[in-house]
Design a protein around this motif. Structure first.
Motif, PDB file in Angstrom:
ATOM      1  N   GLY A 174       0.819  -1.199   0.000  1.00  0.00           N
ATOM      2  CA  GLY A 174       0.000   0.000   0.000  1.00  0.00           C
ATOM      3  C   GLY A 174       0.857   1.255   0.000  1.00  0.00           C
ATOM      4  N   HIS A 175       0.159   2.402  -0.083  1.00  0.00           N
ATOM      5  CA  HIS A 175       0.889   3.660  -0.245  1.00  0.00           C
ATOM      6  C   HIS A 175       0.001   4.845   0.084  1.00  0.00           C
ATOM      7  N   HIS A 186       5.009   4.261   2.407  1.00  0.00           N
ATOM      8  CA  HIS A 186       4.833   2.902   1.914  1.00  0.00           C
ATOM      9  C   HIS A 186       4.201   2.064   3.025  1.00  0.00           C
ATOM     10  N   VAL A 187       3.244   1.236   2.673  1.00  0.00           N
ATOM     11  CA  VAL A 187       2.553   0.387   3.661  1.00  0.00           C
ATOM     12  C   VAL A 187       2.766  -1.073   3.257  1.00  0.00           C
ATOM     13  N   ALA A 206      -3.872   4.047   0.313  1.00  0.00           N
ATOM     14  CA  ALA A 206      -4.388   2.947  -0.492  1.00  0.00           C
ATOM     15  C   ALA A 206      -3.789   1.671   0.084  1.00  0.00           C
ATOM     16  N   LEU A 207      -4.621   0.855   0.714  1.00  0.00           N
ATOM     17  CA  LEU A 207      -4.176  -0.405   1.301  1.00  0.00           C
ATOM     18  C   LEU A 207      -4.465  -1.519   0.303  1.00  0.00           C
ATOM     19  N   GLU A 208      -3.463  -2.394   0.043  1.00  0.00           N
ATOM     20  CA  GLU A 208      -3.681  -3.394  -1.005  1.00  0.00           C
ATOM     21  C   GLU A 208      -3.000  -4.728  -0.714  1.00  0.00           C
ATOM     22  N   GLU A 239      -8.032  -4.048  -2.782  1.00  0.00           N
ATOM     23  CA  GLU A 239      -7.530  -2.718  -2.411  1.00  0.00           C
ATOM     24  C   GLU A 239      -8.676  -1.734  -2.193  1.00  0.00           C
ATOM     25  N   HIS A 240      -8.517  -0.872  -1.192  1.00  0.00           N
ATOM     26  CA  HIS A 240      -9.391   0.275  -0.966  1.00  0.00           C
ATOM     27  C   HIS A 240      -8.529   1.497  -0.692  1.00  0.00           C
ATOM     28  N   THR A 241      -9.045   2.649  -1.053  1.00  0.00           N
ATOM     29  CA  THR A 241      -8.481   3.916  -0.591  1.00  0.00           C
ATOM     30  C   THR A 241      -9.269   4.354   0.636  1.00  0.00           C
TER      31      THR A 241
END
Length: 260
Positions: A174-175, A186-187, A206-208, A239-241
């Motif tokens: 994610g990011h 960065h996630v 944005a987690l993905e 993914e979702h924002t």
């Protein structure tokens, strides 16, 4: 750059997020056995243009890609999990299709991804992969909130994926997102709680979560973009924002009919 958005920008982000979700929902409903990936790209382009928005992918040219992406949506089939470049391929019953879409509208971007099985058959391996990424995404969102750290979110995501028995790759994750598609922080899809950047209201992420059935190793396709599992195993991506609020996290990439 880590961007903290103002309330007016977050309000616009909800509209962008709903557009992304609506396009993904429509494309999913049209994607059946016999559908060509290039048709999916054309559908996405038409809906983006009709909304007066812009694709974040057409001119996207990061260091890890080969030239501009040149398409409007990412289409990953079976062993293709990230940056799937649409090409002349006809979907078959039982294919596992991942769609990843990022759009900018009124100066704010949103990014989301879904995975699903095409047609009537649902291979158990594919169903399990998709379920793991969706549950990991839910866990990551639940862990996000003001004062939480990136490591808390990463740990929540990684715990679900690992407990489901899948190796976790940390090269891509994610990011941050806001006026542009890819921002800090960065996630990673796994991590240590209590570490990393502290989340604050106005931050968009944005987690993905994404997984490959039996490997954590990626290989790059001949197109210079599409990332596939090194073993040819199946893959999935969700993914979702989200926006960090004063008391938690709000999902922005919900279909317009699902919003309050």
């Amino acid at each position: 750059m880590i961007e903290i958005l103002k309330p007016a920008e977050l309000a616009r982000a909800k509209d962008t997020g709903a557009l992304v979700a609506d396009i993904l929902r429509t494309v999913k409903s049209r994607s059946t056995a016999g559908t060509n990936l290039l048709d999916i790209d054309r559908w996405a382009e038409a809906m983006i243009v009709e909304a007066g928005a812009q694709s974040c992918y057409v001119d996207y040219e990061p260091s890890f890609g080969r030239g501009p992406f040149g398409h409007h949506i990412c289409t990953g089939v079976n062993d293709a999990v990230l940056h799937g470049r649409p090409y002349d391929y006809t979907l078959a019953d039982g294919d596992l299709l991942s769609l990843d879409l990022a759009v900018s509208q009124d100066g704010v971007a949103a990014d989301a991804a879904i995975s699903f099985v095409v047609g009537g058959s649902e291979p158990p391996e594919s169903v399990a992969l998709i379920s793991a990424t969706e549950r990991a995404l839910d866990a990551g969102i639940a862990a996000a909130g003001p004062g939480a750290r990136v490591g808390d979110v990463s740990h929540a995501i990684g715990s679900v994926l690992s407990e489901a028995g899948y190796p976790v790759n940390t090269e891509f994750g994610g990011h941050g997102i806001g006026s542009t598609m890819h921002q800090d922080p960065h996630v990673p899809n796994t991590g240590r709680p209590g570490r990393g950047y502290r989340l604050r209201p106005g931050l968009m992420l944005a987690l993905e979560p994404w997984v490959m059935a039996d490997t954590a190793e990626l290989v790059t396709d001949a197109d210079g973009w599409t990332l596939r599992s090194a073993t040819g195993c199946r893959t999935a991506h969700s993914e979702h924002t989200i926006a960090i609020t004063g008391d938690g996290a709000e999902i922005l990439t919900l279909p317009s009919r699902a919003r309050p």
